[in-house]
Design an enzyme around this catalytic site. Structure first.
Site, mmCIF file in Angstrom:
data_model
loop_
_atom_site.group_PDB
_atom_site.id
_atom_site.type_symbol
_atom_site.label_atom_id
_atom_site.label_comp_id
_atom_site.label_asym_id
_atom_site.label_seq_id
_atom_site.Cartn_x
_atom_site.Cartn_y
_atom_site.Cartn_z
ATOM 1 N N TYR A 217 -9.720 3.162 -4.850
ATOM 2 C CA TYR A 217 -8.703 4.198 -5.112
ATOM 3 C C TYR A 217 -8.712 5.042 -6.562
ATOM 4 O O TYR A 217 -8.340 6.089 -6.918
ATOM 5 C CB TYR A 217 -7.178 3.889 -4.965
ATOM 6 C CG TYR A 217 -6.845 3.524 -3.707
ATOM 7 C CD1 TYR A 217 -7.235 4.280 -2.449
ATOM 8 C CD2 TYR A 217 -6.681 1.946 -3.272
ATOM 9 C CE1 TYR A 217 -7.205 3.852 -1.322
ATOM 10 C CE2 TYR A 217 -6.562 1.670 -2.196
ATOM 11 C CZ TYR A 217 -6.615 2.465 -1.035
ATOM 12 O OH TYR A 217 -6.694 1.970 0.364
ATOM 13 N N GLY B 98 -7.271 4.968 5.321
ATOM 14 C CA GLY B 98 -6.721 6.154 3.960
ATOM 15 C C GLY B 98 -7.245 7.364 4.547
ATOM 16 O O GLY B 98 -8.351 7.627 4.948
ATOM 17 N N SER C 27 -5.972 -3.031 1.700
ATOM 18 C CA SER C 27 -6.480 -2.425 0.628
ATOM 19 C C SER C 27 -6.994 -3.356 -0.453
ATOM 20 O O SER C 27 -7.035 -3.334 -1.565
ATOM 21 C CB SER C 27 -5.341 -1.489 -0.084
ATOM 22 O OG SER C 27 -5.312 -0.317 0.510
ATOM 23 N N ASN D 40 -9.467 -1.184 10.268
ATOM 24 C CA ASN D 40 -8.219 -0.573 9.931
ATOM 25 C C ASN D 40 -7.954 0.323 10.880
ATOM 26 O O ASN D 40 -8.709 1.431 11.253
ATOM 27 C CB ASN D 40 -8.535 0.114 8.593
ATOM 28 C CG ASN D 40 -9.223 -0.723 7.491
ATOM 29 O OD1 ASN D 40 -8.732 -1.204 6.784
ATOM 30 N ND2 ASN D 40 -10.800 -0.755 7.587
ATOM 31 N N ARG E 248 -11.447 2.591 11.328
ATOM 32 C CA ARG E 248 -12.690 2.405 10.511
ATOM 33 C C ARG E 248 -12.694 0.924 10.403
ATOM 34 O O ARG E 248 -11.857 -0.198 10.051
ATOM 35 C CB ARG E 248 -12.279 2.900 9.127
ATOM 36 C CG ARG E 248 -13.571 2.990 8.102
ATOM 37 C CD ARG E 248 -13.262 3.101 6.598
ATOM 38 N NE ARG E 248 -12.896 1.903 6.068
ATOM 39 C CZ ARG E 248 -12.141 1.647 5.231
ATOM 40 N NH1 ARG E 248 -11.001 2.523 5.077
ATOM 41 N NH2 ARG E 248 -11.656 0.547 4.787
ATOM 42 N N ASP F 3 -15.167 -2.363 8.559
ATOM 43 C CA ASP F 3 -16.202 -2.658 7.327
ATOM 44 C C ASP F 3 -16.928 -3.770 7.539
ATOM 45 O O ASP F 3 -16.716 -4.812 8.367
ATOM 46 C CB ASP F 3 -14.881 -3.089 6.154
ATOM 47 C CG ASP F 3 -14.068 -2.053 5.935
ATOM 48 O OD1 ASP F 3 -14.228 -0.708 6.016
ATOM 49 O OD2 ASP F 3 -12.933 -2.424 5.403
ATOM 50 N N GLU G 234 -13.398 -6.443 8.818
ATOM 51 C CA GLU G 234 -11.997 -6.138 9.304
ATOM 52 C C GLU G 234 -11.907 -4.646 9.756
ATOM 53 O O GLU G 234 -13.092 -3.798 9.755
ATOM 54 C CB GLU G 234 -11.209 -6.487 8.159
ATOM 55 C CG GLU G 234 -11.342 -5.256 7.107
ATOM 56 C CD GLU G 234 -10.380 -5.543 5.968
ATOM 57 O OE1 GLU G 234 -9.297 -4.786 5.675
ATOM 58 O OE2 GLU G 234 -10.432 -6.651 5.341
ATOM 59 N N GLU H 104 0.858 -1.446 -0.087
ATOM 60 C CA GLU H 104 0.078 0.006 -0.017
ATOM 61 C C GLU H 104 0.829 1.203 -0.131
ATOM 62 O O GLU H 104 0.445 2.313 0.484
ATOM 63 C CB GLU H 104 -0.905 0.023 1.139
ATOM 64 C CG GLU H 104 -1.933 -1.279 1.212
ATOM 65 C CD GLU H 104 -2.726 -1.198 2.592
ATOM 66 O OE1 GLU H 104 -3.685 -0.456 2.795
ATOM 67 O OE2 GLU H 104 -2.627 -2.084 3.077
#
Length: 360
Positions: free
Chosen positions: A263, A325, A191, A321, A303, A305, A319, A36
């Site tokens: 992205y 990002g 990612s 994070n 964050r 998901d 998961e 990443e």
């Protein structure tokens, strides 16, 4: 630490006075050696620009100085244009108040850099060594969230050595699951790099081999069909946790939320607030994001998901994070903006949380 799911306009207006960053020096760390790396460089550019740009002549919330630091692919640190070995770099950063990590994945998100900075007496944004390592590990994190009351998909960790020794045994277990297929991902990746979907049993070996190109262990989960959702959490200047509005993610037809969908400017649609689920489900995502943040011992911001299976009212945790990002297309800035928190203020809150946690 208290927790809340909303923050009022008056609280947002009063918060800057409590930041304590007016005379701070902040180093923004970018790059790293993970898959990443390019995302990290983009995130860090935005973070550094926001921190260094006051919103107006009366804006004294921000740092007195911003130093850009790149962790090169060969392991050297580039500090203010100078290429240094690790020890030299840490010595050069001795006067820094906060290291704002724009790293993603690998050693940058898994606790290694956090531990290095902590040993050198440097405060870093985001989670500490323990929270970073646990959250990055998809197998550990899903089991902890499940034990805390969250829902997870059926899953199995597959080790490369076991796969090489007896692939038929591993396949026999996986194909016994009912459902639409399997999602295969590296155990500690980010990612969606190395992630593949297998809808038929004969696609499983190829999906596993894709994951094994990045790590020696893969997580295989049942493929769930439904609405993809995500929820961010950020610590405000009073030390309270704010659950940001939930976001619905709509990849293009036939795609999942992979690297390109995340992205690319033409990637997935990201809707905040969600359009395909009720406000009640959105609130549930916020509460579950708080649950994951606390359970995994995250700090500063995170964050998580989720996927809401068709016909269900309970989001499934996928998961967490710990360094989500911060690019122009990233989800936490979008959710913060929807809540009335602009990008610069979000960065300042994250930096202030690290400064408060220096002695924690």
């Amino acid at each position: 630490m208290s927790a809340k799911a909303v923050i009022s306009t008056s609280e947002r207006a009063a918060a800057p006075a409590a930041l304590g960053l007016e005379a701070a020096t902040i180093a923004v760390l970018a790059g790293g050696r993970s898959t990443e790396r390019e995302v990290s460089l983009s995130s860090a550019r935005e973070i550094a620009r926001a921190l260094a740009t006051p919103s107006g002549p009366e804006d004294r919330r921000g740092p007195a100085r911003v130093v850009e630091v790149e962790l090169a692919a060969d392991g050297r640190w580039i500090v203010a244009g100078r290429s240094l070995a690790v020890g030299e770099a840490l010595a050069a950063l001795a006067g820094v108040d906060v290291v704002f990590s724009g790293l993603h994945g690998g050693e940058g998100e898994g606790g290694t850099i956090q531990g290095l900075c902590a040993a050198a007496g440097l405060a870093t944004t985001g989670s500490d060594v323990r929270g970073s390592a646990v959250a990055l590990d998809k197998v550990f994190s899903r089991e902890l969230v499940r034990a805390a009351g969250g829902t997870v998909a059926r899953g199995r960790a597959v080790d490369l050595a076991d796969w090489r020794r007896d692939p038929d045994r591993e396949l026999a277990v996986l194909v016994s699951w009912p459902g639409a297929g399997w999602v295969v991902k590296p155990r500690c990746g980010g990612s969606s790099v190395g992630t593949a979907i297998a809808r038929r049993a004969d696609e499983l070996p190829g999906a596993l081999e894709t994951a094994f190109r990045y790590e020696d262990e893969a997580l295989v989960e049942e493929l769930l069909v439904g609405v993809e959702l995500t929820g961010g959490v950020v610590e405000d200047p009073a030390g309270s946790l704010v659950a940001l509005p939930a976001i619905e993610i709509r990849p293009h037809p036939g795609r999942f939320f992979d690297y390109e969908e995340k992205y690319s400017p033409a990637g997935a649609a990201e809707l905040c607030p969600p359009e395909s689920v009720s406000a009640e489900i959105g609130e549930r995502v916020r509460r579950l994001s708080l649950l994951a943040h606390r359970t995994l011992r995250c700090r500063g911001y995170s964050r998580s998901d989720f996927l809401l299976p068709a016909g269900s009212r309970e989001p499934v945790f996928l998961e967490a994070n710990t360094l989500p990002g911060m690019t122009p297309r990233s989800l936490v800035p979008l959710a913060a903006r929807t809540a009335g928190i602009d990008y610069r203020t979000l960065c300042l809150w994250i930096a202030a949380a690290a400064l408060r946690g220096r002695g924690r």
